[in-house]
Design an enzyme around this catalytic site. Sequence first.
Site, PDB file in Angstrom:
ATOM      1  N   LYS A  96      32.598  -3.436 -98.964  1.00 20.58           N
ATOM      2  CA  LYS A  96      33.999  -3.303 -98.577  1.00 20.58           C
ATOM      3  C   LYS A  96      34.762  -4.445 -99.265  1.00 20.58           C
ATOM      4  O   LYS A  96      35.550  -5.158 -98.633  1.00 20.58           O
ATOM      5  CB  LYS A  96      34.109  -3.356 -97.041  1.00 20.58           C
ATOM      6  N   TYR A 117      25.502 -10.057 -88.575  1.00 17.77           N
ATOM      7  CA  TYR A 117      24.320 -10.145 -87.731  1.00 17.77           C
ATOM      8  C   TYR A 117      23.751 -11.560 -87.691  1.00 17.77           C
ATOM      9  O   TYR A 117      22.716 -11.800 -87.061  1.00 17.77           O
ATOM     10  CB  TYR A 117      23.254  -9.152 -88.183  1.00 17.77           C
ATOM     11  N   ASP A 149      33.029   3.053 -97.335  1.00 13.37           N
ATOM     12  CA  ASP A 149      33.548   4.220 -96.605  1.00 13.37           C
ATOM     13  C   ASP A 149      33.370   5.483 -97.443  1.00 13.37           C
ATOM     14  O   ASP A 149      32.917   6.524 -96.972  1.00 13.37           O
ATOM     15  CB  ASP A 149      35.008   4.010 -96.170  1.00 13.37           C
ATOM     16  N   ASP A 167      22.886  -1.019 -91.762  1.00  7.55           N
ATOM     17  CA  ASP A 167      22.446  -0.551 -90.451  1.00  7.55           C
ATOM     18  C   ASP A 167      23.026   0.841 -90.194  1.00  7.55           C
ATOM     19  O   ASP A 167      22.320   1.785 -89.811  1.00  7.55           O
ATOM     20  CB  ASP A 167      22.943  -1.552 -89.389  1.00  7.55           C
ATOM     21  N   ASP A 194      21.103   4.837 -90.641  1.00  8.25           N
ATOM     22  CA  ASP A 194      21.019   5.858 -89.580  1.00  8.25           C
ATOM     23  C   ASP A 194      21.622   7.167 -90.083  1.00  8.25           C
ATOM     24  O   ASP A 194      21.110   8.250 -89.817  1.00  8.25           O
ATOM     25  CB  ASP A 194      21.776   5.409 -88.314  1.00  8.25           C
TER      26      ASP A 194
END
Length: 486
Positions: A181, A134, A214, A238, A242
């Site tokens: 990750k 970002y 993941d 992000d 959600d």
Amino acid sequence: MEGAARGEARCVTVIAGDGIGPEVVSAARRVVEATGVALTWEVCEAGERVFARGLPSGVPQETLDSIQRTRVVLKGPLATPIGSGQKSANVTLRKLFETFGNVRPIREMPGVATPFSGRGIDLVVVRENVEDLYAGIEHLQTPGVAQCLKIMSRKGCDKIVRLAFEIAVAEGRRRVHCATKANIMKLTEGMMKRAFDDIALEYPTIEARHILVDNCAHQLVRSPETFDVLVTSNMNGDILSDLTSGLIGGLGFAPGANIGADIAMFEAVHGSAPDIAGRNVANPTALILSAAMMLRHTGALDAARAVEDATLATLEQGVHTADVRAEGSISTTAFTDAVIENLGRHATTTRAREHREVRMPRLSPARDYVRAERRRTAGVDVFIEAASSPEELGQSLERIAEDTAFRLKMISNRGTKVYPAVSAATDCVDHWRCRFVLRDAAPEREVDLAILALVARVALQHRWMHLEKLLEIDGVEAFTKAQGED
Ligand code: NAD
């Protein structure tokens, strides 16, 4: 702008935002005002209407000035045009004011039935807010190949990881997960894991667990109650926040804060919800709870608790907006009236959490936050646009490098080594990373000049668009290998 500070009252910048923003911000303002807390608002603009006036940042100077003055913002969501040149006004605000920590608490809401009801979900996602993908540094490198740079700093990782542990301490939480990750992105995501491993040692009473992001998404659905504090990088956070909103009934219930050393902005996790905007049906809970976080931040602890307790009590009474249930739902304004009516009451099954002040991490301001004792340039990756085969390009570059300080070690295509050939399966595009390594050690200045000389020769025959030096820092390779590279 309206509402200059009066007397002792704390002044807050308020941005109504786009879509459902004005409806939910108005709801939150009404509830805050009903607590009687001494607070005034400076109403400012950002987002769609500002873009429409031709300001590409979406944030006018008056808004920036107001935030500098008040240092506290309550904001509605800002819509970001997709695919066009305009930057997100949200990301601009977060980055300009270095609100590095995005704190998103998620807990089971009384009276809101979900497949997870009764599991006792009560966690907080602490998302790094200014770095990572970002940073928004993108380039179209060939007409058909784009790149986005994932920038992560050790300082940025240290700040967010420390904030996560400090939130755990302040809220009496026992466990911090760090989701990365790092198995794939060893230098960027791996940096956050290393920061986490190091800083966790300073908090021996808090259980520290690293988890691959993941699997984290998987575990959040399988056993969300095992999470307490979850710290992660910007894009991971992000997405995961959600997801966690979905666990407790949806985005309408997820509040958030963007926290920096000096400035804090409070906003819901959700966006401008254009599909329901202007219909007085949006759920204002997320923004009302964000306002409660804001009140707590400004020291209005009793008002913060009253707002949280009244909201939980309202939900427990079965007073719901249309996102919870279509039948018998009430409007945004009617829900807000009910919360105001309930000020002074609390839910029977749950209470607002106890909070102590969060100790903000204060790190060295040094720009060279991490220093190296030794560094050496071992080679250079030259990125080339070419429609030729890997063999043709490889042989051409071998000839070009023949009597230079470098030899061509390999060429990769989208990260997979294709020259010297490994397999014929790679579906190559016209974007090649050509790795040249130094034949013999030489002084750094000479290596720099040799790179420029190499690129000058390459440029005579090929279209190059990007260079990346291959560094060794303190004796360790500061670059990753291609898939298939020895
Ligand atoms: P969104 O969060 O606006 O909406 C996703 C879904 O959730 C929609 O179906 C919406 O109706 C529903 N929803 C969201 N908030 C709700 C609420 N309070 N009550 C009831 N239902 C609610 O996500 P999106 O559609 O992906 O994004 C819309 C716009 O918002 C985009 O321009 C995006 O860039 C922007 N956005 C802004 C922010 C922010 O300002 N912080 C965050 C996310 C997205």
